[in-house]
Design a protein around this motif. Sequence first.
Motif, PDB file in Angstrom:
ATOM      1  N   ARG A 136     -11.585  -4.141  -7.628  1.00 62.63           N
ATOM      2  CA  ARG A 136     -10.317  -5.079  -7.887  1.00 62.63           C
ATOM      3  C   ARG A 136     -11.040  -6.358  -8.134  1.00 62.63           C
ATOM      4  O   ARG A 136     -12.050  -6.729  -7.463  1.00 62.63           O
ATOM      5  CB  ARG A 136      -9.380  -4.939  -7.163  1.00 62.63           C
ATOM      6  N   TRP A 137     -10.420  -7.029  -9.062  1.00 63.59           N
ATOM      7  CA  TRP A 137     -10.560  -8.502  -9.067  1.00 63.59           C
ATOM      8  C   TRP A 137      -9.375  -9.268  -8.802  1.00 63.59           C
ATOM      9  O   TRP A 137      -8.184  -8.699  -8.911  1.00 63.59           O
ATOM     10  CB  TRP A 137     -11.317  -8.878 -10.559  1.00 63.59           C
ATOM     11  N   ARG A 138      -9.346 -10.638  -9.050  1.00 61.36           N
ATOM     12  CA  ARG A 138      -8.225 -11.530  -8.707  1.00 61.36           C
ATOM     13  C   ARG A 138      -7.665 -11.333  -7.373  1.00 61.36           C
ATOM     14  O   ARG A 138      -6.589 -11.349  -7.180  1.00 61.36           O
ATOM     15  CB  ARG A 138      -7.306 -11.393 -10.038  1.00 61.36           C
ATOM     16  N   LEU A 139      -8.502 -10.833  -6.393  1.00 62.32           N
ATOM     17  CA  LEU A 139      -7.966 -10.674  -5.210  1.00 62.32           C
ATOM     18  C   LEU A 139      -8.108 -11.695  -4.328  1.00 62.32           C
ATOM     19  O   LEU A 139      -8.757 -12.668  -4.688  1.00 62.32           O
ATOM     20  CB  LEU A 139      -8.587  -9.283  -4.550  1.00 62.32           C
ATOM     21  N   SER A 140      -7.711 -11.768  -3.180  1.00 62.18           N
ATOM     22  CA  SER A 140      -8.078 -12.862  -2.150  1.00 62.18           C
ATOM     23  C   SER A 140      -8.524 -12.174  -0.952  1.00 62.18           C
ATOM     24  O   SER A 140      -8.415 -11.168  -0.538  1.00 62.18           O
ATOM     25  CB  SER A 140      -6.974 -13.645  -1.804  1.00 62.18           C
ATOM     26  N   ALA A 141      -9.215 -12.919  -0.097  1.00 64.44           N
ATOM     27  CA  ALA A 141      -9.827 -12.586   1.300  1.00 64.44           C
ATOM     28  C   ALA A 141      -9.754 -13.597   2.307  1.00 64.44           C
ATOM     29  O   ALA A 141      -9.781 -14.793   2.186  1.00 64.44           O
ATOM     30  CB  ALA A 141     -11.223 -12.126   1.137  1.00 64.44           C
ATOM     31  N   SER A 142      -9.541 -13.252   3.525  1.00 66.58           N
ATOM     32  CA  SER A 142      -9.448 -14.010   4.779  1.00 66.58           C
ATOM     33  C   SER A 142      -9.829 -13.209   5.913  1.00 66.58           C
ATOM     34  O   SER A 142      -9.699 -11.861   5.901  1.00 66.58           O
ATOM     35  CB  SER A 142      -7.969 -14.685   4.888  1.00 66.58           C
ATOM     36  N   LEU A 145      -9.620 -12.510  10.017  1.00 63.47           N
ATOM     37  CA  LEU A 145      -8.553 -12.465  11.192  1.00 63.47           C
ATOM     38  C   LEU A 145      -9.127 -11.560  12.181  1.00 63.47           C
ATOM     39  O   LEU A 145      -9.479 -10.496  11.765  1.00 63.47           O
ATOM     40  CB  LEU A 145      -7.326 -12.332  10.855  1.00 63.47           C
ATOM     41  N   GLY A 146      -9.482 -12.119  13.341  1.00 67.31           N
ATOM     42  CA  GLY A 146      -9.751 -11.263  14.582  1.00 67.31           C
ATOM     43  C   GLY A 146     -11.301 -10.467  14.282  1.00 67.31           C
ATOM     44  O   GLY A 146     -11.325  -9.344  14.613  1.00 67.31           O
ATOM     45  N   GLY A 147     -12.077 -11.203  13.789  1.00 66.33           N
ATOM     46  CA  GLY A 147     -13.377 -10.866  13.168  1.00 66.33           C
ATOM     47  C   GLY A 147     -13.369  -9.937  12.175  1.00 66.33           C
ATOM     48  O   GLY A 147     -14.527  -9.191  11.782  1.00 66.33           O
ATOM     49  N   ARG A 148     -12.601  -9.666  11.322  1.00 63.76           N
ATOM     50  CA  ARG A 148     -12.447  -8.828  10.386  1.00 63.76           C
ATOM     51  C   ARG A 148     -12.242  -9.304   9.009  1.00 63.76           C
ATOM     52  O   ARG A 148     -11.187 -10.268   8.839  1.00 63.76           O
ATOM     53  CB  ARG A 148     -11.460  -7.496  10.463  1.00 63.76           C
ATOM     54  N   LEU A 149     -12.566  -8.940   7.880  1.00 63.71           N
ATOM     55  CA  LEU A 149     -12.378  -9.505   6.633  1.00 63.71           C
ATOM     56  C   LEU A 149     -11.282  -8.531   5.736  1.00 63.71           C
ATOM     57  O   LEU A 149     -11.512  -7.514   5.685  1.00 63.71           O
ATOM     58  CB  LEU A 149     -13.635  -9.626   5.740  1.00 63.71           C
ATOM     59  N   TYR A 150     -10.145  -9.395   5.531  1.00 58.83           N
ATOM     60  CA  TYR A 150      -9.192  -8.589   4.877  1.00 58.83           C
ATOM     61  C   TYR A 150      -9.129  -8.917   3.191  1.00 58.83           C
ATOM     62  O   TYR A 150      -9.145 -10.164   2.916  1.00 58.83           O
ATOM     63  CB  TYR A 150      -7.800  -9.023   5.557  1.00 58.83           C
ATOM     64  N   ALA A 151      -9.293  -8.033   2.611  1.00 64.78           N
ATOM     65  CA  ALA A 151      -9.205  -7.957   1.003  1.00 64.78           C
ATOM     66  C   ALA A 151      -7.850  -7.923   0.555  1.00 64.78           C
ATOM     67  O   ALA A 151      -7.032  -6.669   0.713  1.00 64.78           O
ATOM     68  CB  ALA A 151     -10.252  -7.207   0.359  1.00 64.78           C
ATOM     69  N   VAL A 152      -7.189  -8.680  -0.017  1.00 67.38           N
ATOM     70  CA  VAL A 152      -5.867  -8.464  -0.124  1.00 67.38           C
ATOM     71  C   VAL A 152      -5.327  -8.442  -1.722  1.00 67.38           C
ATOM     72  O   VAL A 152      -5.854  -9.502  -2.451  1.00 67.38           O
ATOM     73  CB  VAL A 152      -4.727  -9.772   0.550  1.00 67.38           C
ATOM     74  N   GLY A 153      -4.663  -7.722  -2.214  1.00 64.77           N
ATOM     75  CA  GLY A 153      -3.967  -7.660  -3.501  1.00 64.77           C
ATOM     76  C   GLY A 153      -5.022  -7.681  -4.547  1.00 64.77           C
ATOM     77  O   GLY A 153      -6.078  -6.758  -4.488  1.00 64.77           O
ATOM     78  N   GLY A 154      -4.837  -8.218  -5.608  1.00 64.30           N
ATOM     79  CA  GLY A 154      -5.683  -8.226  -6.972  1.00 64.30           C
ATOM     80  C   GLY A 154      -5.128  -7.083  -8.053  1.00 64.30           C
ATOM     81  O   GLY A 154      -4.191  -6.722  -7.813  1.00 64.30           O
ATOM     82  N   CYS A 155      -6.188  -6.872  -8.956  1.00 66.31           N
ATOM     83  CA  CYS A 155      -5.788  -5.865  -9.852  1.00 66.31           C
ATOM     84  C   CYS A 155      -7.028  -5.123 -10.209  1.00 66.31           C
ATOM     85  O   CYS A 155      -8.129  -5.425 -10.149  1.00 66.31           O
ATOM     86  CB  CYS A 155      -5.210  -6.281 -11.225  1.00 66.31           C
ATOM     87  N   CYS A 156      -6.982  -3.684 -10.493  1.00 67.69           N
ATOM     88  CA  CYS A 156      -8.278  -2.851 -10.955  1.00 67.69           C
ATOM     89  C   CYS A 156      -8.204  -2.409 -12.283  1.00 67.69           C
ATOM     90  O   CYS A 156      -8.912  -1.589 -12.345  1.00 67.69           O
ATOM     91  CB  CYS A 156      -8.018  -1.507  -9.907  1.00 67.69           C
ATOM     92  N   ASP A 157      -7.692  -3.164 -13.160  1.00 72.15           N
ATOM     93  CA  ASP A 157      -7.835  -2.878 -14.548  1.00 72.15           C
ATOM     94  C   ASP A 157      -7.535  -4.164 -15.421  1.00 72.15           C
ATOM     95  O   ASP A 157      -7.269  -5.221 -14.880  1.00 72.15           O
ATOM     96  CB  ASP A 157      -6.591  -1.837 -15.117  1.00 72.15           C
ATOM     97  N   ILE A 158      -8.108  -4.077 -16.754  1.00 71.78           N
ATOM     98  CA  ILE A 158      -8.350  -5.104 -17.595  1.00 71.78           C
ATOM     99  C   ILE A 158      -6.713  -5.674 -18.087  1.00 71.78           C
ATOM    100  O   ILE A 158      -6.522  -6.722 -18.540  1.00 71.78           O
ATOM    101  CB  ILE A 158      -9.129  -4.962 -18.591  1.00 71.78           C
ATOM    102  N   ASP A 159      -5.816  -4.880 -17.638  1.00 67.95           N
ATOM    103  CA  ASP A 159      -4.447  -5.262 -17.951  1.00 67.95           C
ATOM    104  C   ASP A 159      -3.630  -6.057 -16.885  1.00 67.95           C
ATOM    105  O   ASP A 159      -2.419  -6.229 -16.982  1.00 67.95           O
ATOM    106  CB  ASP A 159      -3.413  -3.723 -18.307  1.00 67.95           C
TER     107      ASP A 159
END
Length: 339
Positions: free
Chosen positions: A257-263, A265-279
């Motif tokens: 996916r792209w247009r995601l965000s990451a943060s 917390l507690g020593g783990r990286l959370y990848a949140v949301g985004g989209c997985c196609d060009i639409d």
Amino acid sequence: MSQRLSIVRTMIFFAFMAAASGCSSASSPMVLRHSAAAGIQKAPQSLGSWSLRKRMPTRVCCLAAGVVNGILYAVGGDNDINGLHPPFNTLYAYDPTTNTWSTTASMPTARLDAGAGVVNGILFVVGGYNVNLNPGYLNTVEAYDPATDSWTTKASMPVASRALGVGIVNGVLYAVSGWNNTRGYVNTLQAYDAATDSWTIKASIPTARQYLAVGVVKGILYAVGGYDANDKPVNTVEAYDPATDSWTTEAPMPTARWRLSASVLGGRLYAVGGCCDIDNDPLNTVEAYDPATGSWTTEATMPGTRESLATRVAGNALYAVGGIDSFGLSRGNAAFNPR
């Protein structure tokens, strides 16, 4: 009596088979290794829950964010994902303890697709894009001091970039990859030392991409996902060690996916949301990477789908703000508790 016993035995048999089937998948989760060779594997389910919080004052996507003294600052962005409208220079402050938003001093340079990070209590906003400027792809760096509610201009990035990732390691801000109008995909890793207000170029990221996400765990910078030079979303995860100025390839994210965000917390990286196609169909997917085990887990999904959002950790929760949902621009604000 014999017929009744036969029925009971049949019921017990099917119950046993169902239990055995369930246990086989639950007790043997697939563990990913610290290597791309592990392939794309379905991540085991973990715990966690989301709660809706006070919505943002304005619908906005492609924004940046940082946290200073427990206050989440959401800055810039736009109301048009294509960047055809003038972007925002608004700086909003969210206080999780009171669940309230306020408006603070506007950023000098309006922009979307910028990166942001906090060093020593100062919010730095780097790069981005403004359709009204020439060139529109920016190397601008501006710093906000919450103590004085004021902005200052800092040394420009050597390479202009939008849709970049930003991470902070030991007081140094790293601007990762992105895109600009003359170079296309930027594979540059640019390091900013706030103490000297100066930039240096570090080892290039192996996979140049835009709209990636970045997080830092125990001094290692992780670049996840994005849109690569082959014009497709990727699940690539690459880790940078400032001590050796080198990159390694990590276990791929389960969902490309792209247009995601990451943060983090507690020593783990959370990848949140985004989209997985060009639409640009937005996702509510949340996946967490544990560098200690080199494995991904699937977390509780967001209350709604969102892409081009910003996430940051304040206190014991991860907040996801703004973006684009299934209905259009979002004022969304949701908090994730991992346990």
